[in-house]
Motif scaffolding. Structure first.
Motif, PDB file in Angstrom:
ATOM      1  N   GLU A 142      28.363  31.590  46.317  1.00  0.00           N
ATOM      2  CA  GLU A 142      27.589  32.100  45.178  1.00  0.00           C
ATOM      3  C   GLU A 142      28.411  33.062  44.327  1.00  0.00           C
ATOM      4  OE1 GLU A 142      23.808  33.679  46.179  1.00  0.00           O
ATOM      5  OE2 GLU A 142      23.135  31.882  47.233  1.00  0.00           O
ATOM      6  N   THR A 143      29.207  33.913  44.984  1.00  0.00           N
ATOM      7  CA  THR A 143      30.005  34.896  44.244  1.00  0.00           C
ATOM      8  C   THR A 143      30.981  34.198  43.313  1.00  0.00           C
ATOM      9  OG1 THR A 143      29.836  36.489  46.039  1.00  0.00           O
ATOM     10  CG2 THR A 143      31.603  36.825  44.447  1.00  0.00           C
ATOM     11  N   ALA A 144      31.730  33.229  43.857  1.00  0.00           N
ATOM     12  CA  ALA A 144      32.700  32.510  43.029  1.00  0.00           C
ATOM     13  C   ALA A 144      32.020  31.747  41.899  1.00  0.00           C
ATOM     14  CB  ALA A 144      33.505  31.551  43.907  1.00  0.00           C
ATOM     15  N   GLU A 145      30.857  31.171  42.184  1.00  0.00           N
ATOM     16  CA  GLU A 145      30.162  30.422  41.143  1.00  0.00           C
ATOM     17  C   GLU A 145      29.655  31.348  40.040  1.00  0.00           C
ATOM     18  OE1 GLU A 145      26.382  27.403  40.733  1.00  0.00           O
ATOM     19  OE2 GLU A 145      27.752  27.168  42.420  1.00  0.00           O
ATOM     20  N   HIS A 146      29.190  32.543  40.412  1.00  0.00           N
ATOM     21  CA  HIS A 146      28.757  33.506  39.386  1.00  0.00           C
ATOM     22  C   HIS A 146      29.930  33.881  38.483  1.00  0.00           C
ATOM     23  CE1 HIS A 146      24.723  33.868  40.693  1.00  0.00           C
ATOM     24  NE2 HIS A 146      24.967  34.540  41.798  1.00  0.00           N
ATOM     25  N   VAL A 147      31.101  34.093  39.097  1.00  0.00           N
ATOM     26  CA  VAL A 147      32.289  34.436  38.311  1.00  0.00           C
ATOM     27  C   VAL A 147      32.641  33.285  37.370  1.00  0.00           C
ATOM     28  CG1 VAL A 147      34.770  34.885  38.440  1.00  0.00           C
ATOM     29  CG2 VAL A 147      33.221  36.030  40.021  1.00  0.00           C
ATOM     30  N   ALA A 148      32.618  32.064  37.899  1.00  0.00           N
ATOM     31  CA  ALA A 148      32.947  30.891  37.083  1.00  0.00           C
ATOM     32  C   ALA A 148      31.964  30.728  35.922  1.00  0.00           C
ATOM     33  CB  ALA A 148      32.955  29.648  37.956  1.00  0.00           C
ATOM     34  N   ASN A 184      50.737  21.769  42.077  1.00  0.00           N
ATOM     35  CA  ASN A 184      50.535  22.043  40.645  1.00  0.00           C
ATOM     36  C   ASN A 184      49.049  22.070  40.272  1.00  0.00           C
ATOM     37  OD1 ASN A 184      51.535  22.697  38.101  1.00  0.00           O
ATOM     38  ND2 ASN A 184      51.467  20.566  37.411  1.00  0.00           N
ATOM     39  N   ILE A 185      48.262  22.780  41.121  1.00  0.00           N
ATOM     40  CA  ILE A 185      46.824  22.921  40.894  1.00  0.00           C
ATOM     41  C   ILE A 185      46.542  24.332  40.383  1.00  0.00           C
ATOM     42  CG2 ILE A 185      44.553  22.934  42.001  1.00  0.00           C
ATOM     43  CD1 ILE A 185      45.760  21.046  44.139  1.00  0.00           C
ATOM     44  N   ASP A 186      45.781  24.430  39.329  1.00  0.00           N
ATOM     45  CA  ASP A 186      45.387  25.753  38.830  1.00  0.00           C
ATOM     46  C   ASP A 186      44.451  26.407  39.845  1.00  0.00           C
ATOM     47  OD1 ASP A 186      46.795  25.703  36.372  1.00  0.00           O
ATOM     48  OD2 ASP A 186      45.271  24.367  35.538  1.00  0.00           O
ATOM     49  N   PHE A 187      44.765  27.638  40.204  1.00  0.00           N
ATOM     50  CA  PHE A 187      44.024  28.312  41.278  1.00  0.00           C
ATOM     51  C   PHE A 187      43.777  29.774  40.909  1.00  0.00           C
ATOM     52  CE2 PHE A 187      44.880  30.962  45.224  1.00  0.00           C
ATOM     53  CZ  PHE A 187      43.567  30.960  45.659  1.00  0.00           C
ATOM     54  N   ILE A 188      42.532  30.203  41.079  1.00  0.00           N
ATOM     55  CA  ILE A 188      42.172  31.606  40.843  1.00  0.00           C
ATOM     56  C   ILE A 188      41.613  32.180  42.133  1.00  0.00           C
ATOM     57  CG2 ILE A 188      40.689  33.198  39.567  1.00  0.00           C
ATOM     58  CD1 ILE A 188      40.707  31.117  37.279  1.00  0.00           C
ATOM     59  N   ASP A 189      42.271  33.213  42.633  1.00  0.00           N
ATOM     60  CA  ASP A 189      41.857  33.893  43.860  1.00  0.00           C
ATOM     61  C   ASP A 189      41.027  35.116  43.461  1.00  0.00           C
ATOM     62  OD1 ASP A 189      41.574  35.104  46.295  1.00  0.00           O
ATOM     63  OD2 ASP A 189      43.692  35.628  46.537  1.00  0.00           O
ATOM     64  N   VAL A 190      39.722  35.046  43.683  1.00  0.00           N
ATOM     65  CA  VAL A 190      38.832  36.126  43.233  1.00  0.00           C
ATOM     66  C   VAL A 190      38.943  37.373  44.107  1.00  0.00           C
ATOM     67  CG1 VAL A 190      36.422  36.787  42.826  1.00  0.00           C
ATOM     68  CG2 VAL A 190      37.204  34.492  42.216  1.00  0.00           C
ATOM     69  N   LEU A 191      38.956  37.191  45.417  1.00  0.00           N
ATOM     70  CA  LEU A 191      38.903  38.340  46.324  1.00  0.00           C
ATOM     71  C   LEU A 191      40.258  38.895  46.732  1.00  0.00           C
ATOM     72  CD1 LEU A 191      36.024  37.422  48.822  1.00  0.00           C
ATOM     73  CD2 LEU A 191      35.957  39.011  46.913  1.00  0.00           C
ATOM     74  N   GLY A 192      41.282  38.032  46.792  1.00  0.00           N
ATOM     75  CA  GLY A 192      42.576  38.445  47.322  1.00  0.00           C
ATOM     76  C   GLY A 192      43.144  39.725  46.721  1.00  0.00           C
ATOM     77  N   PRO A 193      43.304  39.802  45.396  1.00  0.00           N
ATOM     78  CA  PRO A 193      43.871  41.019  44.801  1.00  0.00           C
ATOM     79  C   PRO A 193      43.032  42.269  45.086  1.00  0.00           C
ATOM     80  CG  PRO A 193      43.895  39.201  43.240  1.00  0.00           C
ATOM     81  CD  PRO A 193      43.074  38.747  44.392  1.00  0.00           C
ATOM     82  N   ILE A 194      41.715  42.114  45.081  1.00  0.00           N
ATOM     83  CA  ILE A 194      40.835  43.262  45.341  1.00  0.00           C
ATOM     84  C   ILE A 194      40.982  43.737  46.782  1.00  0.00           C
ATOM     85  CG2 ILE A 194      38.451  44.097  45.339  1.00  0.00           C
ATOM     86  CD1 ILE A 194      37.833  41.913  43.263  1.00  0.00           C
ATOM     87  N   LEU A 195      40.967  42.780  47.723  1.00  0.00           N
ATOM     88  CA  LEU A 195      41.101  43.140  49.131  1.00  0.00           C
ATOM     89  C   LEU A 195      42.446  43.791  49.409  1.00  0.00           C
ATOM     90  CD1 LEU A 195      39.528  39.960  50.810  1.00  0.00           C
ATOM     91  CD2 LEU A 195      38.557  42.260  50.758  1.00  0.00           C
ATOM     92  N   GLY A 196      43.506  43.252  48.781  1.00  0.00           N
ATOM     93  CA  GLY A 196      44.838  43.817  48.987  1.00  0.00           C
ATOM     94  C   GLY A 196      44.940  45.253  48.493  1.00  0.00           C
ATOM     95  N   THR A 197      44.380  45.508  47.315  1.00  0.00           N
ATOM     96  CA  THR A 197      44.423  46.865  46.759  1.00  0.00           C
ATOM     97  C   THR A 197      43.588  47.829  47.594  1.00  0.00           C
ATOM     98  OG1 THR A 197      44.730  45.962  44.529  1.00  0.00           O
ATOM     99  CG2 THR A 197      43.985  48.245  44.697  1.00  0.00           C
ATOM    100  N   LEU A 198      42.404  47.388  48.001  1.00  0.00           N
ATOM    101  CA  LEU A 198      41.551  48.248  48.825  1.00  0.00           C
ATOM    102  C   LEU A 198      42.202  48.554  50.170  1.00  0.00           C
ATOM    103  CD1 LEU A 198      37.990  46.747  48.174  1.00  0.00           C
ATOM    104  CD2 LEU A 198      38.823  49.007  47.485  1.00  0.00           C
ATOM    105  N   GLU A 199      42.898  47.571  50.731  1.00  0.00           N
ATOM    106  CA  GLU A 199      43.571  47.795  52.013  1.00  0.00           C
ATOM    107  C   GLU A 199      44.619  48.902  51.882  1.00  0.00           C
ATOM    108  OE1 GLU A 199      46.158  45.324  55.382  1.00  0.00           O
ATOM    109  OE2 GLU A 199      45.135  44.263  53.757  1.00  0.00           O
TER     110      GLU A 199
END
Length: 266
Positions: free
Chosen positions: A14-20, A81-96
Motif C-alpha cells: 500500500e505504501t509504494a502504491e500511494h507513492v506511485a 536495464n530496468i528502471d527502479f525506485i527504492d522508496v525505503l532504502g535511502p530513508i532506512l540507511g539515513t536513519l540507521e
C-alpha cells in the motif's frame, strides 16, 4: 506514452502504491497501469518479477525492508536495464546512521502499530461506555467484566486494562440493587471479582467523602457495618457468578492488572 508500474513489497504494497499514485497524479494519472506484487520475501519470487518487468518494460517501485532483497533488486534492475525506485532504502540507511542501530527489517510494522492503536481506542471507548454498570447489553462483548463494591478500584483498573487493548466493563455490587440479568449470561472465566480489606475500604471511603465536602461521621457509606454488609453481599454474588476473586488491598493498579492478565493468559 503508456507506462507500466510494478509495485513490489514484502507486505501489502500500500505504501509504494500511494507513492506511485501521488507521483502519477502530477501527470493527471493518464496512461499508467499498476501491478501490485505483495509479500515478496524470497529471491526466487523477486527474480520472477524482474524477468517480467524486463519483458514488459515496467518501472519497479519497491518498499522492501529486507536489505538483502532490496540490494538484490537494485543490482538485478541495473543488470537488466530496468528502471527502479527504492522508496525505503535511502530513508532506512539515513536513519540507521542517525540512530546508531540497524532497522528491524520486519514487514508490516506500521500496519500493526496502526491496528494496535485503533484497538486501544476502541477498548477505551468501550470501558467508558460500560463504566459503573452502564450499558449492560454490551457485557456479552467484553473480554473482562470487573465486579466489586464501590471504591474497590474497578474504574481505574478497567481503564488501565483498556489501554492494553482489552474490552473491559465494570459492574458495582450493591445489596439494594441486584445485578442485571446480562451479567449472569457472561462466561464465568471472564468475570473478575475485586475484594478489599474492610478497614482499608473504610479509610478510602472516608477520604472520598471528605473530598466531596460531606461528613463521614453521618454517612452510612463509610460505616464499618455497612462496608462489611456490602463485602459479604459482593462475595455471595461473585460465588454465584463463579468469578475469579482478586484481593486489591494495598496493591497498585498495575500489579492487579498483571495478575488478571496472567490468570487469563493474555
Amino acid at each position: 506514452m503508456s507506462v507500466k508500474i510494478f509495485i513490489v513489497s514484502d507486505f501489502t504494497g500500500e505504501t509504494a502504491e500511494h507513492v506511485a499514485k501521488a507521483a502519477t497524479s502530477q501527470f493527471n494519472g493518464k496512461d499508467s497501469e499498476m501491478v501490485r506484487f505483495r509479500y515478496v520475501n524470497n529471491q526466487d519470487r523477486l527474480m520472477e518479477i524482474i524477468r517480467r518487468a524486463q519483458g514488459e518494460n515496467a518501472l519497479i517501485i519497491a518498499t522492501l525492508v529486507d536489505h538483502q532483497l532490496r540490494n538484490m533488486l537494485a543490482k538485478e534492475a541495473k543488470i537488466h536495464n530496468i528502471d527502479f525506485i527504492d522508496v525505503l532504502g535511502p530513508i532506512l540507511g539515513t536513519l540507521e546512521k542517525k540512530i546508531g542501530s540497524p532497522p528491524r527489517e520486519t514487514p508490516g510494522l506500521m500496519r500493526r502499530m496502526d491496528e494496535e492503536y485503533f484497538r486501544r481506542v476502541k477498548a477505551i471507548e468501550f470501558a467508558i461506555k460500560c463504566d459503573d454498570g452502564k450499558s449492560p447489553e454490551l457485557l456479552k462483548d467484553a473480554d473482562i467484566v470487573l465486579v466489586g463494591v464501590s471504591r474497590s478500584g474497578k474504574t481505574p483498573l478497567a481503564m488501565y486494562l483498556a489501554h492494553k487493548g482489552l474490552m473491559v466493563a465494570n459492574m458495582p455490587l450493591v445489596p439494594e440493587s441486584p445485578p442485571p440479568g446480562e451479567l449472569y449470561e457472561v462466561e464465568g472465566e471472564k468475570i473478575i471479582g475485586l475484594t478489599i480489606d474492610p478497614a482499608k475500604l473504610r479509610r478510602i471511603r472516608v477520604e472520598r467523602l471528605k473530598v466531596l465536602g460531606l461528613d463521614p461521621g453521618v454517612s452510612m457509606y463509610a460505616r464499618q457495618e455497612r462496608i462489611e454488609e456490602e463485602l459479604g453481599y459482593a462475595k455471595k454474588i461473585m460465588e454465584e457468578l463463579k468469578a475469579k476473586i482478586f484481593d486489591v488491598t494495598n496493591k497498585a493498579v498495575e500489579e492487579t492488572a498483571q495478575e488478571i492478565m496472567d490468570y487469563l493468559n493474555l
